[in-house]
Design a protein around this motif. Structure first.
Motif, PDB file in Angstrom:
ATOM      1  N   ALA A 104      -3.316  -1.666   0.621  1.00  0.00           N
ATOM      2  CA  ALA A 104      -2.484  -0.492   0.853  1.00  0.00           C
ATOM      3  C   ALA A 104      -1.179  -0.556   0.069  1.00  0.00           C
ATOM      4  CB  ALA A 104      -2.202  -0.350   2.349  1.00  0.00           C
ATOM      5  N   SER A 142      -0.222   2.187  -2.873  1.00  0.00           N
ATOM      6  CA  SER A 142       0.912   3.097  -2.673  1.00  0.00           C
ATOM      7  C   SER A 142       2.133   2.748  -3.517  1.00  0.00           C
ATOM      8  CB  SER A 142       1.314   3.094  -1.201  1.00  0.00           C
ATOM      9  OG  SER A 142       1.750   1.811  -0.796  1.00  0.00           O
ATOM     10  N   ARG A 201      -4.549   5.142  -8.694  1.00  0.00           N
ATOM     11  CA  ARG A 201      -4.358   5.336  -7.256  1.00  0.00           C
ATOM     12  C   ARG A 201      -5.390   6.305  -6.694  1.00  0.00           C
ATOM     13  NH1 ARG A 201       0.574   7.179  -7.339  1.00  0.00           N
ATOM     14  NH2 ARG A 201       1.514   5.094  -7.158  1.00  0.00           N
ATOM     15  N   CYS A 210      -6.670   0.032   6.026  1.00  0.00           N
ATOM     16  CA  CYS A 210      -6.023   0.268   4.747  1.00  0.00           C
ATOM     17  C   CYS A 210      -5.610   1.731   4.605  1.00  0.00           C
ATOM     18  CB  CYS A 210      -6.960  -0.140   3.608  1.00  0.00           C
ATOM     19  SG  CYS A 210      -6.302   0.144   1.957  1.00  0.00           S
ATOM     20  N   ARG A 270      -1.742   2.799   4.170  1.00  0.00           N
ATOM     21  CA  ARG A 270      -1.352   3.489   2.940  1.00  0.00           C
ATOM     22  C   ARG A 270      -0.659   4.813   3.244  1.00  0.00           C
ATOM     23  NH1 ARG A 270      -3.910   7.465   0.832  1.00  0.00           N
ATOM     24  NH2 ARG A 270      -5.803   7.011   2.007  1.00  0.00           N
TER      25      ARG A 270
END
Length: 411
Positions: free
Chosen positions: A182, A186, A194, A278, A282
């Motif tokens: 995560a 991010s 991403r 996750c 995130r």
């Protein structure tokens, strides 16, 4: 028409460039420093105007301002300036939401109420079907390890311990993996990468549990046995890591004592819950305030320093909530665990040793052959798992609601 200077407009409480449509301002004589008789002067108003000593309620009467001196609107402005400032009571504002907002509110409330009703119906159904077995077993249902309902000797002590151990092992492996993933998605990954990683993580969360079970049974189990043997050899003095019946000094000792263990089941469940944890982390990381991020950079912090001082403290509640949500999922996992464990009805504290159990696997194994009373006993086990999962989820929601990230998401 009378003209008023910029300074006079500022004293009246309006900007200098604001010009009324119907009236351009008071006469030139209404200025700071004096006024004609009948106008406004420092310390009060001369006879014919507002009485000396300040304006009082009721002092402004018809005829107090002479016809040729100041128009009525200018006199009202002068009286408002001379009046003492009192604490104003805020007016309650009410806006009619309209039909679309009312429909949306009704639908949202109905959806929330429906979820609660379904949850209560599930719990009530389980308790109703489990009442016969619970009345027969009493409190020994929580302390008995054996499972023989037809003989009157049954309980969930063994399967409950196995369920908790598998869930804890899954959390130990899944949380660091989910946290690192995560943070990278991010904070470090490029926008294009991403988007790709987010899609991959969401796809992993949608993989059926039976696929993870097959992967654990045919591939992961052979890879875990050497690691489990090494841990038992060098760390076997720790009670949960010991293996009964294994000889660390015998290299030809059978590996079957390390298969179908709680460790293997925990690793399989960890792969299932890591994408969910996750995704939640995130999302929480992305909500960290941009102003605080920029302030940390302005003070000379590195990217990791910014993450450590801004992102992680802000997302602490969301991280705990995501972990607890993954724990709730791990407690109720069925097929993936059922395919890799060897079900036993002994309290098994050794996580590397073959043989463990879980509540969901017990129900899946004995459901087809259970009689009326045995079915009631299985429903009692399911009701215990239902209550335990509810407690974990409610604790997670409470922690999230008290955190900064949870408060900002609910605002």
């Amino acid at each position: 028409m009378f003209r008023r200077t910029a300074k006079d407009r500022t004293r009246a409480g309006r900007p200098a460039d604001a010009r009324p449509d119907a009236f351009d301002g008071p006469p030139e004589d209404v200025r700071s420093g004096g006024a004609r008789p009948g106008g406004v002067q420092p310390g009060g108003v001369q006879p014919g105007g507002v009485h000396h000593g300040g304006a009082q309620p009721g002092d402004v009467r018809r005829g107090d301002v002479s016809h040729g001196d100041v128009p009525d609107s200018a006199g009202a402005v002068a009286v408002a300036l001379a009046a003492p400032v009192t604490d104003a009571v805020p007016r309650r504002l009410y806006a009619d939401p309209g039909l679309p907002d009312k429909v949306f509110r009704t639908v949202a409330r109905s959806g929330g109420a429906l979820v609660l009703v379904v949850m209560l119906l599930v719990g009530g159904f389980l308790f109703h079907r489990a009442r016969l077995a619970l009345e027969e077993a009493g409190w020994s249902f929580l302390t008995t390890a054996q499972w023989a309902p037809d003989a009157g000797d049954f309980g969930i002590a063994a399967v409950l311990v196995g369920t908790v151990l598998i869930a804890l092992i899954a959390i130990v492996f899944a949380v660091p993996l989910a946290l690192g993933s995560a943070l990278y998605i991010s904070e470090y990954a490029s926008p294009r990468l991403r988007r790709t990683l987010i899609s991959v993580v969401d796809l992993m969360a949608a993989v059926p549990s039976v696929v993870y079970g097959l992967f654990g049974f045919f591939f992961l189990q052979d890879k875990v046995v050497p690691t489990a043997r090494w841990i038992a050899t060098y760390l076997g003095w720790i009670p949960p890591l010991g293996v009964e019946g294994a000889d660390p000094d015998d290299p030809l000792a059978p590996a079957s004592v390390y298969t179908s263990s709680s460790l293997l089941a925990g690793l399989v469940v960890a792969m299932m819950i890591a994408p969910i944890i996750c995704s939640i982390m995130r999302e929480v990381f992305s909500q960290a305030p941009a102003g605080e991020r920029e302030g940390a950079y302005a003070l000379g912090a590195t990217r990791w320093g910014m993450i450590r001082s801004v992102v992680l403290p802000f997302a602490k509640g969301g991280m705990i909530g995501g972990t607890m949500l993954g724990l709730g999922r791990a407690l109720g996992e069925t097929i993936g665990v059922f395919m890799v464990i060897s079900l036993t009805f002994d309290v098994q504290w050794h996580v590397l040793q073959a043989g463990t159990s879980s509540v969901s696997s017990l129900i899946a194994l004995r459901y087809g052959e259970a009689g009326e009373f045995g079915m009631s006993a299985l429903m009692a086990a399911g009701f215990a798992l239902f209550v335990m999962t509810l407690i974990v989820n409610f604790a997670a929601s409470s922690i999230v609601a008290r955190s900064r990230s949870g408060a900002s998401s609910e605002a």
